[in-house]
Design a protein around this motif. Structure first.
Motif, PDB file in Angstrom:
ATOM      1  N   GLU A  25      -2.741  -4.906 -41.027  1.00 56.98           N
ATOM      2  CA  GLU A  25      -3.757  -5.190 -42.031  1.00 56.98           C
ATOM      3  C   GLU A  25      -4.993  -4.348 -41.744  1.00 56.98           C
ATOM      4  OE1 GLU A  25      -2.929  -9.714 -43.280  1.00 56.98           O
ATOM      5  OE2 GLU A  25      -3.784  -9.521 -41.270  1.00 56.98           O
ATOM      6  N   PHE A  26      -5.769  -4.084 -42.781  1.00 52.77           N
ATOM      7  CA  PHE A  26      -7.012  -3.338 -42.651  1.00 52.77           C
ATOM      8  C   PHE A  26      -8.142  -4.317 -42.944  1.00 52.77           C
ATOM      9  CE2 PHE A  26     -10.449  -0.685 -44.307  1.00 52.77           C
ATOM     10  CZ  PHE A  26     -10.520   0.309 -43.342  1.00 52.77           C
ATOM     11  N   GLU A  67       4.663 -12.361 -47.602  1.00 52.23           N
ATOM     12  CA  GLU A  67       4.334 -11.062 -46.986  1.00 52.23           C
ATOM     13  C   GLU A  67       4.015  -9.979 -48.010  1.00 52.23           C
ATOM     14  OE1 GLU A  67       4.057 -10.614 -43.598  1.00 52.23           O
ATOM     15  OE2 GLU A  67       4.569 -12.711 -43.300  1.00 52.23           O
ATOM     16  N   LEU A  68       3.162 -10.281 -48.977  1.00 58.39           N
ATOM     17  CA  LEU A  68       2.773  -9.323 -50.008  1.00 58.39           C
ATOM     18  C   LEU A  68       1.440  -8.676 -49.636  1.00 58.39           C
ATOM     19  CD1 LEU A  68       3.184  -8.110 -52.897  1.00 58.39           C
ATOM     20  CD2 LEU A  68       1.718  -9.989 -53.688  1.00 58.39           C
ATOM     21  N   ARG A  69       1.393  -7.356 -49.623  1.00 60.77           N
ATOM     22  CA  ARG A  69       0.148  -6.653 -49.347  1.00 60.77           C
ATOM     23  C   ARG A  69      -0.798  -6.805 -50.541  1.00 60.77           C
ATOM     24  NH1 ARG A  69      -1.674  -3.882 -45.659  1.00 60.77           N
ATOM     25  NH2 ARG A  69       0.342  -3.421 -44.690  1.00 60.77           N
ATOM     26  N   PRO A  79      -0.983 -11.712 -46.508  1.00 59.45           N
ATOM     27  CA  PRO A  79      -0.880 -13.145 -46.240  1.00 59.45           C
ATOM     28  C   PRO A  79       0.571 -13.553 -46.020  1.00 59.45           C
ATOM     29  CG  PRO A  79      -2.201 -12.725 -48.199  1.00 59.45           C
ATOM     30  CD  PRO A  79      -1.532 -11.432 -47.828  1.00 59.45           C
ATOM     31  N   ASP A  80       0.763 -14.618 -45.263  1.00 62.30           N
ATOM     32  CA  ASP A  80       2.118 -15.136 -45.084  1.00 62.30           C
ATOM     33  C   ASP A  80       2.713 -15.510 -46.431  1.00 62.30           C
ATOM     34  OD1 ASP A  80       2.070 -14.776 -42.306  1.00 62.30           O
ATOM     35  OD2 ASP A  80       1.097 -16.706 -42.005  1.00 62.30           O
ATOM     36  N   SER A 102      -3.872  -5.158 -56.265  1.00 68.52           N
ATOM     37  CA  SER A 102      -5.245  -4.804 -55.908  1.00 68.52           C
ATOM     38  C   SER A 102      -6.205  -5.942 -56.217  1.00 68.52           C
ATOM     39  CB  SER A 102      -5.658  -3.530 -56.650  1.00 68.52           C
ATOM     40  OG  SER A 102      -4.835  -2.458 -56.272  1.00 68.52           O
ATOM     41  N   LEU A 103      -5.802  -7.146 -55.847  1.00 66.17           N
ATOM     42  CA  LEU A 103      -6.623  -8.321 -56.066  1.00 66.17           C
ATOM     43  C   LEU A 103      -6.205  -9.403 -55.073  1.00 66.17           C
ATOM     44  CD1 LEU A 103      -5.374 -10.194 -59.229  1.00 66.17           C
ATOM     45  CD2 LEU A 103      -4.148  -8.303 -58.233  1.00 66.17           C
ATOM     46  N   PRO A 104      -7.100 -10.350 -54.817  1.00 65.90           N
ATOM     47  CA  PRO A 104      -6.724 -11.429 -53.901  1.00 65.90           C
ATOM     48  C   PRO A 104      -5.823 -12.441 -54.601  1.00 65.90           C
ATOM     49  CG  PRO A 104      -8.954 -11.775 -54.691  1.00 65.90           C
ATOM     50  CD  PRO A 104      -8.490 -10.463 -55.252  1.00 65.90           C
TER      51      PRO A 104
END
Length: 187
Positions: A25-26, A67-69, A79-80, A102-104
């Motif tokens: 993760e960054f 496990e999605l970036r 996140p898990d 590209s969003l939470p």
């Protein structure tokens, strides 16, 4: 989590790097590799994702992605479980799920591993909430509790017969005891 980079790097440079296993993760300009999931972590992650999707996917309410970036606000996290309301999934023009989000997530779920520092994981959940997430869970298998975070109120700990809050419209009633009972698969 272990830090894997000592020199400064930009988010764009990070996103050009090959994916790692487990995921990196960054966060705050650093590359941090997540710990390798163990048995309890994998079981809770898989079962909870499945149970959420059982009540949300057919009705197009939401979807739980393991496990999605998710890349937003100069961060790229994995996140898990990342739960997105259906209308917030950035489908491609042909209806397929994109590779990049590209969003939470609307609901971020983390399962604490023994190697993780709880405050680092909490900071990740709080960052999601500050950037638009509605709900966050930090599941701790060791003490069988769930620390629940909301955007608009103080966190609370749920244990035993406490009902775990979910996103509105999701018809899933689950107690902490039910969640942790999934760990008992033998006999």
């Amino acid at each position: 989590m272990t830090t894997t980079s000592s020199k400064p790097i930009t988010l764009e440079e990070f996103l050009q790097l090959p994916e790692t296993k487990p995921a990196s993760e960054f966060i705050a300009g650093e590359i941090i590799q997540k710990p390798m999931p163990k048995g309890r972590h994998s079981r809770l992650q898989g079962k909870l994702s499945h149970e959420i999707n059982l009540v949300t996917e057919d009705k197009k309410i939401a979807y739980a992605f393991p496990e999605l970036r998710c890349t937003f606000a100069n961060r790229s996290i994995v996140p898990d479980i990342a739960v997105f309301r259906w209308q917030n999934i950035p489908f491609l023009s042909d209806g397929q799920v994109p590779d990049r989000f590209s969003l939470p997530p609307n609901w971020v779920i983390e399962v604490l591993s023994p190697e993780q520092k709880s405050n680092q994981v909490i900071a990740k959940i709080v960052s999601c909430l500050e950037n638009g997430s509605e709900l966050g869970w930090l599941i701790d298998p060791d003490d069988e509790s769930v620390l629940v975070f909301w955007r608009d109120r103080a966190p609370s700990v749920r244990q035993e017969n406490d009902v775990l809050p979910v996103l509105a419209e999701i018809e899933l009633e689950l107690t902490a005891n039910q969640l942790f009972s999934w760990l008992k698969m033998g006999n």
